[in-house]
Design an enzyme around this catalytic site. Structure first.
Site, PDB file in Angstrom:
ATOM      1  N   HIS A 135      11.697   4.984   9.488  1.00 48.10           N
ATOM      2  CA  HIS A 135      11.341   4.710   8.095  1.00 48.10           C
ATOM      3  C   HIS A 135      12.111   3.465   7.653  1.00 48.10           C
ATOM      4  CE1 HIS A 135      11.406   5.436   3.693  1.00 48.10           C
ATOM      5  NE2 HIS A 135      10.368   6.231   3.877  1.00 48.10           N
ATOM      6  N   CYS A 376       5.993   3.608   4.493  1.00 47.63           N
ATOM      7  CA  CYS A 376       7.321   2.975   4.625  1.00 47.63           C
ATOM      8  C   CYS A 376       7.733   2.901   6.087  1.00 47.63           C
ATOM      9  CB  CYS A 376       8.384   3.715   3.810  1.00 47.63           C
ATOM     10  SG  CYS A 376       8.049   3.685   2.065  1.00 47.63           S
TER      11      CYS A 376
HETATM   12  N1  PMP Z   1      13.424   8.835   6.236  1.00 46.82           N
HETATM   13  C1  PMP Z   1      12.243   9.427   6.424  1.00 46.82           C
HETATM   14  C2  PMP Z   1      11.835   9.809   7.811  1.00 46.82           C
HETATM   15  C3  PMP Z   1      11.414   9.685   5.339  1.00 46.82           C
HETATM   16  O1  PMP Z   1      10.237  10.283   5.532  1.00 46.82           O
HETATM   17  C4  PMP Z   1      11.835   9.322   4.042  1.00 46.82           C
HETATM   18  C5  PMP Z   1      10.965   9.570   2.820  1.00 46.82           C
HETATM   19  N2  PMP Z   1       9.630   9.235   2.990  1.00 46.82           N
HETATM   20  C6  PMP Z   1      13.073   8.711   3.902  1.00 46.82           C
HETATM   21  C7  PMP Z   1      13.837   8.491   5.012  1.00 46.82           C
HETATM   22  C8  PMP Z   1      13.592   8.290   2.564  1.00 46.82           C
HETATM   23  O2  PMP Z   1      13.794   9.394   1.745  1.00 46.82           O
HETATM   24  P1  PMP Z   1      14.060   9.210   0.189  1.00 46.82           P
HETATM   25  O3  PMP Z   1      12.953   8.352  -0.335  1.00 46.82           O
HETATM   26  O4  PMP Z   1      14.019  10.604  -0.347  1.00 46.82           O
HETATM   27  O5  PMP Z   1      15.393   8.574   0.044  1.00 46.82           O
END
Ligand code: PMP
Length: 419
Positions: A135, A376
């Site tokens: 991500h 993302c």
């Molecule tokens: N890592 C992964 C694998 C995710 O799926 C996400 C959220 N889509 C995040 C990190 C980031 O999480 P947050 O937006 O809650 O900080």
């Protein structure tokens, strides 16, 4: 395929999903005149009444600032906030409550480690190893600290099915590798990584290991001691808890050695104009008034999922995924992106001749909420040569009927495009 006319929330596996669904008020609403089919849980999950009530109760009856007050309410608030920390410790099987740092979410947790640990320890030519399926929040903070320190970001590749190439990961993990940062479960592909093995590889090369547990924590039991990692990050809102609260777990000696990430109230021992000293962790990393009620709500969410049972949730979602794989295979022209050997929680797919945003919009008109986009994880999209995918992601409250509704809506997408 399920028989027509069956109950909306059929029991799958060991979970009484029909009963559990009643715990989630949001699921009872209609969307565009249709039953809401919520399959966007990897983005964020709905909240059970137990969480909503804990938040409401705390604001109504026990609310005050934590740690500083000498009065009754502040003591109640501090007890509840610190009680939530203990719940997180038990949830992760962490050895010590003081290793639990409350942050805004996974993103802030990783930024904290990159800025604080990375800023203090990375030198020009050192390497940070991530995987191709990360991500953005497990890529960009490392790029920022690499820019600041002269360290270099390395990327371990994945195969066409979305499996991490572990031999390549091992080959890339070398003398100069200081930290590896890997997701336990990919939000774009559903791949479950062999994290224990990756941690072993990191440690064999003298590197630390950070695990991004944003997607894993809601879908499988997590045990940081069994994983052997050094840092673990997850978000409350994907675990049926409030937004704006998440957790960084780190080994205590690391937290003790790391410099503060932000300065302010609560994180100090002593302040003079000549200089300041720091409180011990976790306070050192919790500058300012924390998200008190968020932490308490997260504690309630943890009680809830532990009450249902993470093994049972994992089993239920495994069955849903197998059912979805079979059902989606019957939709002509649909291609699943991500067929790793170990998967959980979600399925990403494309029609080669219909844009995922159109798919998402038409599904929405059928009451089916999915995510369409790059999730993302732009490098994953680049790896598979697609601009975006549509993604259906599951929670403990999803049913086979939800998947039937998804598949029926996908047939409608095709017919609207004259396919
Ligand atoms: N890592 C992964 C694998 C995710 O799926 C996400 C959220 N889509 C995040 C990190 C980031 O999480 P947050 O937006 O809650 O900080």
């Amino acid at each position: 395929m399920s028989a027509p006319g069956r109950s909306v929330a059929a029991t799958v596996g060991a979970l009484d999903v029909e009963r559990l669904r009643r715990d989630f008020p949001a699921l009872a609403q209609e969307v565009r005149g249709r039953r809401l089919v919520y399959l966007d849980n990897a983005a964020t999950a709905h909240k059970p009444r137990a969480v909503l009530e804990a938040v409401q109760h705390h604001y109504a009856c026990e609310y005050s600032n934590v740690h500083r007050g000498v009065h009754w309410l502040s003591e109640r608030a501090t007890e509840a906030y610190e009680g939530a920390r203990e719940k997180v410790r038990a949830f992760l099987n962490a050895p010590d409550r003081r290793e639990i740092v409350f942050v805004r979410g996974t993103t802030e947790a990783i930024n904290l480690v990159a800025a604080s640990w990375g800023g203090a320890n990375l030198r020009p030519g050192d390497e940070v190893l991530v995987t191709e399926m990360e991500h953005h929040s497990n890529i960009v903070p490392w790029q920022l600290v690499c820019e600041r320190t002269g360290a270099v970001l390395r990327v371990a590749p994945i195969d066409d099915d979305g499996n991490l190439l572990v031999e390549e990961f091992e080959r890339l993990c070398g003398e100069r590798t200081r930290i590896v940062a890997v997701t336990q479960l990919s939000n774009a592909l559903g791949t479950i990584n062999p994290v224990r093995r990756l941690v072993e590889i990191a440690h064999a090369h003298g590197a630390l290991a950070l695990v991004d547990g944003a997607q894993a924590a809601p879908h499988m039991p997590v045990d940081v001691q069994a994983l052997g990692c050094d840092f673990y990050a997850f978000s409350g809102h994907k675990l049926y808890g409030p937004t704006g609260i998440g957790v960084l777990w780190a080994r205590r000696e690391l937290l003790e050695a790391m410099p503060p990430y932000q300065g302010g109230g609560e994180m100090i021992r002593q302040v003079t104009f000549e200089g300041s000293t720091w409180a011990p962790p976790p306070a050192k990393f919790e500058a300012g008034t924390p998200h008190i009620v968020g932490a308490i709500g997260l504690g309630a969410a943890i009680d809830y999922v532990r009450g249902v049972g993470l093994e049972a949730i994992a089993r239920h979602e495994r069955e849903l995924l197998a059912y979805a794989d079979e059902a989606l295979a019957e939709v002509p022209g649909l291609r699943v992106i991500g067929r790793a050997r170990e998967r959980a929680g979600l399925v990403s797919f494309v029609f080669d001749d219909i844009h995922p945003h159109d798919v998402g919009t038409i599904l929405d008109h059928e009451g089916v909420a999915v995510r369409a986009g790059h999730h993302c994880a732009m490098p994953v999209m680049q790896r598979y040569g697609v601009p975006a995918t549509a993604r259906a992601s599951f929670a403990l409250y999803n049913t086979r009927e939800d998947i039937d509704a998804l598949v029926a809506a996908l047939h409608r997408v095709r017919s609207m495009f004259g396919r």
